[in-house]
Design an enzyme around this catalytic site. Structure first.
Site, mmCIF file in Angstrom:
data_model
loop_
_atom_site.group_PDB
_atom_site.id
_atom_site.type_symbol
_atom_site.label_atom_id
_atom_site.label_comp_id
_atom_site.label_asym_id
_atom_site.label_seq_id
_atom_site.Cartn_x
_atom_site.Cartn_y
_atom_site.Cartn_z
ATOM 1 N N ARG A 42 10.555 10.417 66.363
ATOM 2 C CA ARG A 42 11.809 11.178 66.441
ATOM 3 C C ARG A 42 11.907 11.903 67.781
ATOM 4 N NH1 ARG A 42 13.177 15.377 61.799
ATOM 5 N NH2 ARG A 42 11.520 16.535 62.777
ATOM 6 N N ARG A 98 13.794 16.560 69.833
ATOM 7 C CA ARG A 98 13.728 17.895 69.228
ATOM 8 C C ARG A 98 12.538 18.643 69.817
ATOM 9 N NH1 ARG A 98 14.073 18.377 62.736
ATOM 10 N NH2 ARG A 98 12.266 19.731 62.949
HETATM 11 P P1 B4P Z 1 12.181 14.566 57.813
HETATM 12 O O1 B4P Z 1 10.986 14.859 56.987
HETATM 13 O O2 B4P Z 1 13.435 14.256 57.095
HETATM 14 O O3 B4P Z 1 12.180 15.783 58.775
HETATM 15 P P2 B4P Z 1 12.788 17.207 58.557
HETATM 16 O O4 B4P Z 1 13.648 17.314 57.359
HETATM 17 O O5 B4P Z 1 13.413 17.483 59.822
HETATM 18 O O6 B4P Z 1 11.551 18.144 58.220
HETATM 19 P P3 B4P Z 1 10.827 19.241 59.066
HETATM 20 O O7 B4P Z 1 9.964 19.926 58.068
HETATM 21 O O8 B4P Z 1 10.152 18.599 60.204
HETATM 22 O O9 B4P Z 1 11.901 20.198 59.734
HETATM 23 P P4 B4P Z 1 12.840 21.391 59.258
HETATM 24 O O10 B4P Z 1 14.124 21.160 59.915
HETATM 25 O O11 B4P Z 1 12.854 21.556 57.768
HETATM 26 O O12 B4P Z 1 12.023 13.313 58.779
HETATM 27 C C1 B4P Z 1 11.194 13.234 59.896
HETATM 28 C C2 B4P Z 1 11.365 11.894 60.620
HETATM 29 O O13 B4P Z 1 10.904 10.829 59.811
HETATM 30 C C3 B4P Z 1 12.810 11.541 60.972
HETATM 31 O O14 B4P Z 1 12.851 11.046 62.274
HETATM 32 C C4 B4P Z 1 13.201 10.459 59.985
HETATM 33 O O15 B4P Z 1 14.124 9.529 60.510
HETATM 34 C C5 B4P Z 1 11.865 9.781 59.736
HETATM 35 N N1 B4P Z 1 11.786 9.194 58.395
HETATM 36 C C6 B4P Z 1 12.272 9.706 57.248
HETATM 37 N N2 B4P Z 1 12.015 8.887 56.208
HETATM 38 C C7 B4P Z 1 11.327 7.815 56.719
HETATM 39 C C8 B4P Z 1 10.754 6.626 56.167
HETATM 40 N N3 B4P Z 1 10.834 6.370 54.842
HETATM 41 N N4 B4P Z 1 10.118 5.774 56.987
HETATM 42 C C9 B4P Z 1 10.027 6.029 58.311
HETATM 43 N N5 B4P Z 1 10.542 7.119 58.904
HETATM 44 C C10 B4P Z 1 11.179 8.009 58.122
HETATM 45 O O16 B4P Z 1 12.125 22.690 59.860
HETATM 46 C C11 B4P Z 1 12.011 22.933 61.261
HETATM 47 C C12 B4P Z 1 11.528 24.364 61.512
HETATM 48 O O17 B4P Z 1 12.525 25.309 61.046
HETATM 49 C C13 B4P Z 1 10.249 24.802 60.795
HETATM 50 O O18 B4P Z 1 9.087 24.415 61.506
HETATM 51 C C14 B4P Z 1 10.440 26.340 60.743
HETATM 52 O O19 B4P Z 1 10.132 26.954 61.960
HETATM 53 C C15 B4P Z 1 11.929 26.497 60.497
HETATM 54 N N6 B4P Z 1 12.287 26.602 59.068
HETATM 55 C C16 B4P Z 1 13.091 25.732 58.377
HETATM 56 N N7 B4P Z 1 13.187 26.110 57.094
HETATM 57 C C17 B4P Z 1 12.442 27.234 56.948
HETATM 58 C C18 B4P Z 1 12.120 28.070 55.840
HETATM 59 N N8 B4P Z 1 12.613 27.835 54.618
HETATM 60 N N9 B4P Z 1 11.304 29.137 56.052
HETATM 61 C C19 B4P Z 1 10.820 29.405 57.260
HETATM 62 N N10 B4P Z 1 11.083 28.645 58.362
HETATM 63 C C20 B4P Z 1 11.869 27.556 58.210
#
Ligand code: B4P
Length: 188
Positions: free
Chosen positions: A130, A136
């Site tokens: 990604r 990102r």
């Molecule tokens: P995803 O797992 O969908 O990634 P994400 O939702 O962005 O999760 P993440 O935990 O990293 O980030 P978030 O925004 O919640 O996918 C990752 C990649 O894998 C993508 O490129 C996707 O295309 C690929 N993929 C998916 N399925 C696949 C498959 N089957 N096969 C192959 N590839 C696949 O959090 C970011 C930051 O925000 C945190 O670190 C924190 O600082 C903050 N934050 C967010 N929520 C918070 C909370 N509740 N409390 C405190 N901090 C928070």
């Protein structure tokens, strides 16, 4: 009006929470609420909150619970129909407790907590992929390592928390996006 309903997508960074939440929202009419997306929008717009959370996110740490809960309270109160899939929230026991209390107050049932299970090497691989596609700023090797560590320390306890409440539904997260989604539909 359809009955209120809430789903949670739980899992380590890169497990596919955001990806599958989008699918669920498309087919079920649930609203997708991603705390990560909301925080990134604040950073992009340079709001006061964005300026505050940017360095925290870039380190791979969690944003303070109070701030996240303020966001969630705001999102929930703005929703006429309380039907949503939460992606990346809750992430700490304190967030889970507070969310449970908010939902009971509103009379909204928590239907299920879907746990997406993916091994750590695949997680790192996906996030680095990604990084190439989307650039990102938290998808770099050092931050990814920190995010995985933070997940183990602060978010993993939620697995038992929801399991003991009979809400946890584990789903194998390896394979094509469509395959994972089919498994989710099966367990629901
Ligand atoms: P995803 O797992 O969908 O990634 P994400 O939702 O962005 O999760 P993440 O935990 O990293 O980030 P978030 O925004 O919640 O996918 C990752 C990649 O894998 C993508 O490129 C996707 O295309 C690929 N993929 C998916 N399925 C696949 C498959 N089957 N096969 C192959 N590839 C696949 O959090 C970011 C930051 O925000 C945190 O670190 C924190 O600082 C903050 N934050 C967010 N929520 C918070 C909370 N509740 N409390 C405190 N901090 C928070």
């Amino acid at each position: 009006m359809p009955d209120p309903m809430v789903l949670i997508l739980l899992g380590p960074p890169g497990a596919g929470k955001g990806t599958q939440a989008l699918r669920l929202a498309e087919v079920s009419g649930l609203r997708k609420i991603s705390t990560g997306d909301i925080l990134r929008a604040h950073v992009a717009q340079g709001t006061e909150m964005g300026v505050r959370v940017q360095p925290i996110m870039e380190r791979g740490d969690l944003v303070p619970d109070a701030l996240i809960l303020e966001i969630i309270r705001h999102e929930l109160s703005a929703m006429e129909e309380k039907r949503a899939v939460f992606d990346g929230f809750p992430r700490t026991p304190a967030q889970a407790e507070a969310f449970g209390a908010m939902l009971s107050e509103l009379g909204v049932p928590l239907h299920a907590v879907l746990l997406l299970e993916v091994n750590p090497s695949e997680l790192a691989h996906r996030l680095l992929q990604r990084a190439k596609q989307e650039g990102r700023s938290d998808d770099n090797e050092i931050t990814i390592r920190r995010r995985l560590q933070v997940y183990e320390e602060q978010t993993r306890p939620l697995i038992d928390y929801y399991r003991t409440r009979g809400l946890l539904k584990p789903v194998a997260g390896l394979g094509e996006v469509d395959e994972v989604f089919a498994r989710i539909q099966e367990v629901l």
